[in-house]
Design a protein around this motif. Structure first.
Motif, PDB file in Angstrom:
ATOM      1  N   ALA A   9      65.073  52.732   4.222  1.00 30.74           N
ATOM      2  CA  ALA A   9      65.730  51.427   4.161  1.00 30.74           C
ATOM      3  C   ALA A   9      67.254  51.527   4.130  1.00 30.74           C
ATOM      4  N   MET A  51      68.858  52.256   7.579  1.00 28.86           N
ATOM      5  CA  MET A  51      68.743  51.107   8.475  1.00 28.86           C
ATOM      6  C   MET A  51      69.806  50.064   8.132  1.00 28.86           C
ATOM      7  N   GLN A  52      70.007  49.816   6.843  1.00 29.93           N
ATOM      8  CA  GLN A  52      71.023  48.854   6.411  1.00 29.93           C
ATOM      9  C   GLN A  52      72.422  49.328   6.792  1.00 29.93           C
ATOM     10  N   GLN A  64      68.023  42.458  13.729  1.00 27.08           N
ATOM     11  CA  GLN A  64      67.498  42.727  12.387  1.00 27.08           C
ATOM     12  C   GLN A  64      66.788  41.510  11.802  1.00 27.08           C
ATOM     13  N   THR A  66      60.212  41.365  10.523  1.00 21.83           N
ATOM     14  CA  THR A  66      61.461  42.036  10.866  1.00 21.83           C
ATOM     15  C   THR A  66      61.348  43.510  10.502  1.00 21.83           C
ATOM     16  N   SER A  70      63.062  45.131   8.216  1.00 20.07           N
ATOM     17  CA  SER A  70      63.055  45.274   6.758  1.00 20.07           C
ATOM     18  C   SER A  70      61.722  44.812   6.177  1.00 20.07           C
ATOM     19  N   GLN A  71      61.143  43.760   6.754  1.00 22.06           N
ATOM     20  CA  GLN A  71      59.843  43.295   6.278  1.00 22.06           C
ATOM     21  C   GLN A  71      58.751  44.320   6.575  1.00 22.06           C
ATOM     22  N   TYR A 100      59.178  47.540   6.814  1.00 21.60           N
ATOM     23  CA  TYR A 100      59.364  48.646   5.873  1.00 21.60           C
ATOM     24  C   TYR A 100      58.849  48.240   4.487  1.00 21.60           C
ATOM     25  N   GLY A 101      59.122  46.989   4.104  1.00 19.23           N
ATOM     26  CA  GLY A 101      58.619  46.505   2.819  1.00 19.23           C
ATOM     27  C   GLY A 101      57.103  46.494   2.777  1.00 19.23           C
TER      28      GLY A 101
END
Length: 534
Positions: A97, A100-101, A444, A454, A456-457, A459-460
């Motif tokens: 994470a 990526m950010q 993103q 997305t 991030s979602q 990955y979450g």
């Protein structure tokens, strides 16, 4: 029977009791030892007879304890393995994470100054770090998979050694019973201990024959031990996927067949197989899915822009290729090739394609569910879940193919740009144009992963799925530990050695011995007195 004979029978009984008690005390810490109790009976004439030492063993409790221990070993193995992945994902330095950010942050800074070489270099630097981090994570997962394969081979070799020893003990027990007519307690203890150790490695069924021999079989009924014969397992390349290790069974006729993972519901071997199929494969596919979707989205958007050299944008990232394997026992010569045609429609899964009497059947490997697929007879191509599978050659009914679109994508994840000026942030040649850079930044926030999440979602979701698996395993592990401890205490209450009780028995048999010696002494005194009267 004379008073001397009665006293001697009592001395022998007392001596046997002392031997039995001494044996219990000396084996208090011996794994698998079951305490023995002296069995006495009234002699047919007079006095006492020693019937032998009875082993305090409860087959019902032992069977339940073996099953509980096998389940506990499976959960412990699973937990130890899955914790390795969780530790890496939760590490802020090695997690995916943050990189990526950082990449999207650098992209935002470049959009503020699209012509700034430093800002462009920052994008390439964070992109390179992102690629390296994903590849390092995948390499770590590959190391875990290699370790799991090695551990499977080790467990199989241990199982074969145990079944051979049990078969040998079956023969020795039968010989001992035939020769003396008595139960060889020491051999019985050794055999039951080996069965307990075997139960901690895999799910087995144990049946005692009239002869006293054990017949041990797998959960599917295939025998591992039958009398003094044993049948081996072998760990070698999976017939569906040669990069994986599977377990094969060598049957009575000498034929070998691959066993399904579902055969191993318990034991450390079952834990390894379950971890590989439910956690490791899932994580690798999810990471591969994120890489493919990310690279494809950026490549498409980047190619719509113009770089600082007034050239059209090229591909920004490269990924690996999908792979397909023909089953080792296929009759036909067909070969499958796979192409990803829609990254947003990809599911994080592997598939089995099998030719049936009615056509091709596609199922997911992780859950066994059938997948809807469209077949183009003109090109001999199956289309499903964002991939096209083309079959070249002649396939026979029953032939199958393992399709892995995502498993090896991250291994070849690469950044194709080497200079910041190659970043196509503009949509025209106008100075300060950053419209394509903004479009790339906006990726993103788009629902690109399976069309519903997305980056991030996604990955979450990966973290959440793994976390849920760990929570379930930990809860089951705690419950199974409690159950196993209770069964162990129940087994020890009946079969374990209590030193206080044995110390009391020692005194009791000592007094018993002295009392019978007194009987003989009294008989001698009486006899001497009678002889003196003559």
């Amino acid at each position: 029977m004379s008073i001397f004979s009665i006293g001697l029978s009592g001395l022998r009984a007392a001596q046997s009791g002392l031997y039995t008690t001494s044996g219990n005390i000396s084996n208090v810490n011996t794994p698998g030892y079951n305490r023995e109790l002296l069995q006495l009976g009234e002699s047919r004439s007079s006095g006492v007879s020693v019937l032998g030492s009875q082993r305090q063993f409860n087959q019902f409790v032992a069977t339940r304890l073996n099953a509980a221990s096998g389940s506990l070993a499976s959960l412990e193995t699973y937990h130890n393995q899955v914790r390795q992945i969780d530790n890496l994902l939760s590490d802020e330095r090695s997690g995916l994470a943050p990189v990526m950010q950082n990449f999207f942050s650098a992209l935002g800074q470049m959009n503020s100054h699209p012509a700034d070489p430093a800002a462009r270099a920052g994008v390439l630097g964070t992109a390179s770090t992102l690629v390296s981090q994903y590849k390092a994570f995948d390499s770590y997962l590959e190391d875990i998979e290699r370790s799991v394969n090695n551990e499977i081979s080790f467990e199989v070799n241990s199982i074969n050694a145990l079944t051979e020893q049990i078969a040998t003990l079956n023969r020795e027990i039968l010989v001992a019973r035939t020769g003396t007519g008595e139960a060889p307690n020491s051999l019985l203890n050794q055999r039951d201990q080996l069965v307990h150790e075997l139960s901690q490695k895999l799910d087995v069924r144990v049946h005692e024959q009239k002869t006293g021999s054990y017949t041990i079989s797998l959960s599917n009924g295939s025998p591992l031990v039958a009398g003094d014969s044993f049948y081996t397992l072998e760990a070698k390349a999976d017939e569906n996927d040669p990069t994986r290790t599977a377990v094969f069974y060598n049957d009575v006729s000498g034929h070998q067949r691959q066993l399904a993972d579902s055969v191993f519901n318990r034991g450390s071997l079952g834990g390894l197989l379950e971890f590989r199929s439910k956690s490791l494969d899932t994580i690798r596919n999810q990471v591969g899915q994120m890489v493919v979707v990310f690279a494809d989205a950026f490549n498409q958007q980047h190619q719509q822009g113009v770089d600082l050299n007034q050239q059209p944008g090229g591909q920004m990232f490269a990924t690996g290729k999908p792979v397909a394997y023909s089953h080792a026992r296929n009759s036909g010569n067909a070969v499958a090739t796979v192409e990803i045609v829609n990254s947003s429609a990809l599911s994080a899964a592997d598939y089995d394609v099998r030719l049936t009497d009615t056509g091709y059947l596609v199922t997911r490997v992780d859950n066994g569910k059938e997948v809807t697929a469209a077949f183009d007879a003109a090109t001999n191509t199956l289309s499903f879940n964002g991939v096209d599978v083309t079959l070249n050659g002649n396939a026979e009914v029953g032939d199958s193919f393992r399709i892995r679109p995502l498993a090896h994508q991250t291994q070849s994840f690469e950044l194709l740009l080497s200079d910041g000026s190659e970043i196509a942030a503009a949509q025209s040649t106008a100075s300060g144009d950053n419209r394509n850079g903004l479009a790339m930044l906006n990726l993103q926030n788009e629902l690109l992963v399976e069309g519903s999440g997305t980056f991030s979602q996604a990955y979450g979701t990966m973290i959440s799925t793994l976390g849920n698996q760990i929570n379930v395993v930990q809860a089951n592990l705690a419950a199974q530990q409690g159950l196993t401890e209770q069964l162990h205490m129940l087994q020890q209450a009946e079969s374990g050695v209590n030193l206080d009780e044995e110390a009391a028995n020692l005194i009791r048999y000592q007094q018993y011995y002295m009392a019978n010696a007194k009987v003989i002494e009294t008989a001698t005194t009486i006899l001497d007195t009678i002889l003196q009267l003559r």
